[in-house]
Design a protein around this motif. Sequence first.
Motif, PDB file in Angstrom:
ATOM      1  N   CYS A 102      38.875  37.513  52.603  1.00  0.00           N
ATOM      2  CA  CYS A 102      37.916  38.273  52.161  1.00  0.00           C
ATOM      3  C   CYS A 102      38.121  39.023  50.947  1.00  0.00           C
ATOM      4  O   CYS A 102      37.096  39.006  50.250  1.00  0.00           O
ATOM      5  CB  CYS A 102      37.911  39.438  53.149  1.00  0.00           C
ATOM      6  SG  CYS A 102      37.500  38.988  54.886  1.00  0.00           S
ATOM      7  N   TYR A 182      33.273  40.270  64.254  1.00  0.00           N
ATOM      8  CA  TYR A 182      34.301  40.677  65.143  1.00  0.00           C
ATOM      9  C   TYR A 182      33.965  41.892  65.958  1.00  0.00           C
ATOM     10  O   TYR A 182      34.475  41.585  67.314  1.00  0.00           O
ATOM     11  CB  TYR A 182      35.219  41.363  64.145  1.00  0.00           C
ATOM     12  CG  TYR A 182      36.654  42.042  64.604  1.00  0.00           C
ATOM     13  CD1 TYR A 182      37.701  41.318  64.997  1.00  0.00           C
ATOM     14  CD2 TYR A 182      36.487  43.271  65.323  1.00  0.00           C
ATOM     15  CE1 TYR A 182      38.672  41.720  65.813  1.00  0.00           C
ATOM     16  CE2 TYR A 182      37.495  43.660  66.055  1.00  0.00           C
ATOM     17  CZ  TYR A 182      38.665  42.947  66.185  1.00  0.00           C
ATOM     18  OH  TYR A 182      39.668  43.470  67.034  1.00  0.00           O
ATOM     19  N   ASP A 207      31.720  34.607  56.829  1.00  0.00           N
ATOM     20  CA  ASP A 207      33.210  34.748  57.347  1.00  0.00           C
ATOM     21  C   ASP A 207      33.485  34.219  58.812  1.00  0.00           C
ATOM     22  O   ASP A 207      32.876  34.957  59.854  1.00  0.00           O
ATOM     23  CB  ASP A 207      33.397  36.438  57.561  1.00  0.00           C
ATOM     24  CG  ASP A 207      34.743  36.830  57.852  1.00  0.00           C
ATOM     25  OD1 ASP A 207      35.364  36.069  58.357  1.00  0.00           O
ATOM     26  OD2 ASP A 207      35.159  37.985  57.808  1.00  0.00           O
TER      27      ASP A 207
END
Length: 474
Positions: A102, A182, A207
């Motif tokens: 990231c 997430y 991501d």
Amino acid sequence: MSIIPLKGKAYDKILEDMESFRNQDADFIGGRTWSLVYHLSLEHDAFLKKAHNLYFSENALNPMAFQSLKRFEHEVVKMAADLLNGDENVVGTMTSGGTESCLLPVMAYRELARSKKRWGSKFTPEMIAPESIHVAWEKAAKYFNVKMVSIPLKDDFTGDVDILKKKINKNTIMIVASAPSYPHGVIDPIEDIGQIACEKNIPFHVDSCLGGFFLPFLEQIGYSIPTFDFRCKGVTSISADVHKYGFGAKGASILLYKNMAYLKHQFFIHQNWPGGVFASPALLGTRPGGPIAAAWAAMNAMGQQGYQEMAKKVMGTTKKLIQGIDAIQGLKVMGKPQMSVFAYTSTNPKIDIFAIGDVMEDKGWHIDRLQRPVGLHAMVTPAHEAVADQYLMDLKESLEFLKSHPDQASRGNAAMYGMIAHVPFRGLIKKQVQKMMEKMYGPDCEMPMNNNGKPSLPLRIGTGILKLISKRKF
Ligand SMILES: *Cc1c(COP(=O)(O)O)cnc(C)c1O
């Protein structure tokens, strides 16, 4: 004060001591944890350790010295590019984990923007991401001095594309979205965002640290998964963690770019160092060989079929848990999770979801809490197949217990988590956590404890905030 022992101790004695220090640690093999460790089997672990140990000493800092590691890295990148439907131009590097995967794109895209010299001296780079984006991106924004522009979530917990579109301006250096997120396990509208990124010519990172080694296999076994990878127009980079559902050893993630025009901005080269001309592809200097070798070994050992079987099994457990939770009166799963990670919350205003978390912890489960909105979190792994029924039974019991003990909800951790989730003065929380970190990493290594003598963050933060609030005049 600890000092290095004057005389070294025996290897055996040291190893014995180290084994014993584990006593208090979370039991991931028994499926008691719902984050942190992705455990496939003891047999797979034993194999990974061997692969890791074979390259225990090697250093990928200099690929010319260790061509074996360069080969592993290259093949891992190629295999991942194929898995995520990239073409032959896709390039990338392995990194030490999701966070590094990231950090680097933010730096690379900032440098790419800078290289276009559109801004002159008034360069104030911004990145846009849904609020559910992994916190590592906030870290990247902070480290690399890029402003994070957060997009609110819709009711289904995906980022609101209309708002995202409006937030794009001449300072925007990149967009990021999750596949899946997430917190709630939902996939952002990658195709729609990609379309916008393409029109506005802005780099777009997906991501997929969590989903990169899971969603493609779900698709292969017939699940309907929205397209999230290089097939989407506008996607310029993707991250996927081998140390999550790739079942590699910890310290391994993959960062892919559509082509070298993007990756080249990630490289660091310094030609004037007295130590020699220096070139490095990613964040670390010394790059441990073990995780790279173990990632290659894991992908070859699992094979596509191994990953498919794993995904099938884990989804079976996930479905059982989700259906079981939804069937419990007073609980509901948040949004529509698209893979093996989800969150749930209380629908009974008298029952605090964090109180349920506490009772579950008393029953020996390690459970993560979500905030804004509040919930409990679960990341399902193969280790959970054997304990899913027990988990559901304990949840039911916890709920029944709280119905007959309503006072429990306002006690201990639950009350503190509740307050932390809802207190309007967010700066206070940051201050308290800062203090706690200074104690934990201070000269005396003070761990925050709850009433049961277990290490616990919220109680310390909570009492600190209460003290501050009580001193304040409103
Ligand atoms: C885990 C995760 C990260 C961060 O990865 P680490 O390996 O913990 O550094 C980033 N993004 C997503 C979506 C993740 O699930």
